[in-house]
Structure formats: structure tokens, C-alpha cells
Design an enzyme around this catalytic site. Sequence first.
Site, PDB file in Angstrom:
ATOM      1  N   ARG A 240       0.863  -1.174   0.000  1.00 56.50           N
ATOM      2  CA  ARG A 240       0.000   0.000   0.000  1.00 56.50           C
ATOM      3  C   ARG A 240       0.909   1.237   0.000  1.00 56.50           C
ATOM      4  NH1 ARG A 240      -3.556  -2.613  -1.564  1.00 56.50           N
ATOM      5  NH2 ARG A 240      -5.617  -2.981  -0.650  1.00 56.50           N
ATOM      6  N   GLU A 269      -2.585   8.028  -4.000  1.00 54.79           N
ATOM      7  CA  GLU A 269      -3.263   7.443  -5.150  1.00 54.79           C
ATOM      8  C   GLU A 269      -4.604   8.108  -5.433  1.00 54.79           C
ATOM      9  OE1 GLU A 269      -2.022   3.110  -4.690  1.00 54.79           O
ATOM     10  OE2 GLU A 269      -3.924   2.903  -5.725  1.00 54.79           O
ATOM     11  N   HIS A 287      -1.185   0.419  -9.901  1.00 52.06           N
ATOM     12  CA  HIS A 287      -1.865  -0.486  -8.939  1.00 52.06           C
ATOM     13  C   HIS A 287      -2.542  -1.648  -9.683  1.00 52.06           C
ATOM     14  CE1 HIS A 287      -3.713  -0.611  -4.634  1.00 52.06           C
ATOM     15  NE2 HIS A 287      -3.482  -1.831  -5.105  1.00 52.06           N
TER      16      HIS A 287
HETATM   17  C1  GLV Z   1      -5.031  -4.991  -3.981  1.00 58.58           C
HETATM   18  O1  GLV Z   1      -4.261  -4.097  -3.762  1.00 58.58           O
HETATM   19  C2  GLV Z   1      -5.652  -5.764  -2.958  1.00 58.58           C
HETATM   20  O2  GLV Z   1      -5.542  -5.430  -1.762  1.00 58.58           O
HETATM   21  O3  GLV Z   1      -6.316  -6.765  -3.291  1.00 58.58           O
END
Ligand code: GLV
Length: 321
Positions: A240, A269, A287
Site C-alpha cells: 500500500r 493514489e 496499482h
Molecule cells: C489490492 O491491492 C488488494 O488489496 O487486493
Amino acid sequence: MNKIFLTRKIPEVGIKMLEEKGFELDIYPDEHAPSHEELLERLKSSEYVGLVSLLTDKIDSSVFDASPNIKIVANYATGFNNIDVEEAKKRGVVVTNTPGVSALAVAEHTVALMLALTTRLVEGDLFMREGKFKGWTPYNFVGTDLSGKTIGLIGVGNIGGRVAHILKGFGVNVIYNDVAKNEKIESDCGAVFYSDVNELLKAADIVSLHVPLMDSTHHLINESHLKIMKPTAFLINTSRGPVVDEVALVEALKNKTIAGAGLDVFEFEPNLADGLKDLQNVVLTPHIASARESARNDMAVLAAQSIVDFFEGNEVKNKVG
Ligand code: GLV
């Protein structure tokens, strides 16, 4: 009829599962996340009993106030830092996630980012497209071997553990930090436990982050940590964004405090910290680490299954909090 709100259209396999079980579905029609205000507006109803959310949706007390009969939030993601789990608990709302099924995709993407940096693949691709290639020379885009390097994994759960397995064929040394020693990673992959993150940062040629975002992991990598890393080191983040202080990272990359970074997630983001996209020594992806048909379908099945199990009175797997 039980009415469920989905903040985006998840893959058909999940939609079908819910429809076949007789749920009535309201699906937010756009591909991109609704603003929080719009989400609240759409949810303002006592009819909804369940919610399928995405990692871009902030699910907090205002959501539970708007839709007071929601009993379950099935987050279509592994990470669930977008949900106020404590608030949900207080209100008796069950929260679930979709762990494990995207681990392979994210781990492969992580290794792709490592290789993109060591081979300078993206820089080379851009150079070609710009028509700059004038023929082979001994010094054009000289990269570095992955083999022989020390890879420092912070977190060896589903994803970090997979990364260690994939790397077995690359002739690297894997070291790791986690809340506890992981005997399986040690015996399967020869990984070595470092109880002190700073010692791992000092020793690693590539540091890769595989922790959930929590208060304790916010800015886990900050300016002082970046200074501890080797000037030749790369940082990879597929966890993250806020796990890394992105403003400090841009400075560290500019000043060559570290050699480069491969990032799939970003602190602000979908925005990037100032200056990040102008740097040559970073590889950036939007992402997408789990963006595979297999992973996304399996995530849809898990999210739908949570809703079905909850309302059929079965044991609900993948509860968080
Ligand atoms: C993607 O980032 C997830 O947490 O599935």
C-alpha cells in the site's frame, strides 16, 4: 428480497453467484470510484443489507449511518485499510476480504518490478520508442545482475512468501523481517530472519514490502530508513502506498540515496508525489499487481461467497477485525 449494493461491477462470476442466490443487486455504473459524497447519496437507504466495496471506497461511520441495515461489507481486495473495521465491529457489521487468491499475481508483479530495474527494461523501451537507438554499444543501459543479490522481504505472508519461492531460481539470498520467525520460508527457501528492520535495510540490495497498511506500518519506510539503505539498493512496493513516505522517497531517488524504486502503489493514489514521474530511476505501474483474470475472478467468488454464507447462516470465511 435481500438487497446488496456493489460500488463497482465485479467480474461476472461473482455477480452470477449473487443473482442465482436471489439477491437484488444495485451496481454503481462507472468504472471509477464514486466520490464519498456520491457513495453516501447512493447508499442512503434502509433497504441495503450488504455492501461489496473496493479498496478505493472509504467505508466509515458515515456509510453505516447512510445505510443502517447493512450487516456485511465484503471488500473486493486483500487489503482492507479502506474500512473502519472498529466502527463496523461496534455496529455489529461483519467485514470480509479476499486473501490469498491474488498472491501469485502480486508476487510475480513484484519480481517483474525487480527485473525491470535490474535490466533497465523500461528505460530501454522508452529509448527505442523515442527513436534513439543507433546500434549496439558496450555501455548502453548497463544493468545489474539479480543473481547473487540479497533480497530483503518485509512481510512474508501469502505474497512475500510467494516472492521468496519465485526467487528460488534466481540465485539470490533472501532475508526477511516479520512479526515472527517463519520456519517454513526458512526451510523452503533458505530465507534468513532479521528481527531488526534496520539491519535488514542495511544488508539488502533490494527491499520489497509485503505488509498490510496499519498505524504501525504507516511510513514504515521514511527518510531515515532510506538513508540506512545501500546507495545501490532498489525499493519495491506492491503493498500500500502510505507504507512509504513518498515525498522522502522522491528526495532519496533524486539525491541517489538509493539507486531506484519499483512502485505499483502510491501514497496519494491516484496522484503521485511531486517529481516522482520525472525520475528515470523508477518504474511505475498503476496499482495493477493483481490485475489478472484468474485473480480477479477468484476475488469476485470470495466476495460473493462471503455475502451468500452470511445470509445463509453458514460460517463466513475471511472475516477481518
Ligand atoms: C489490492 O491491492 C488488494 O488489496 O487486493
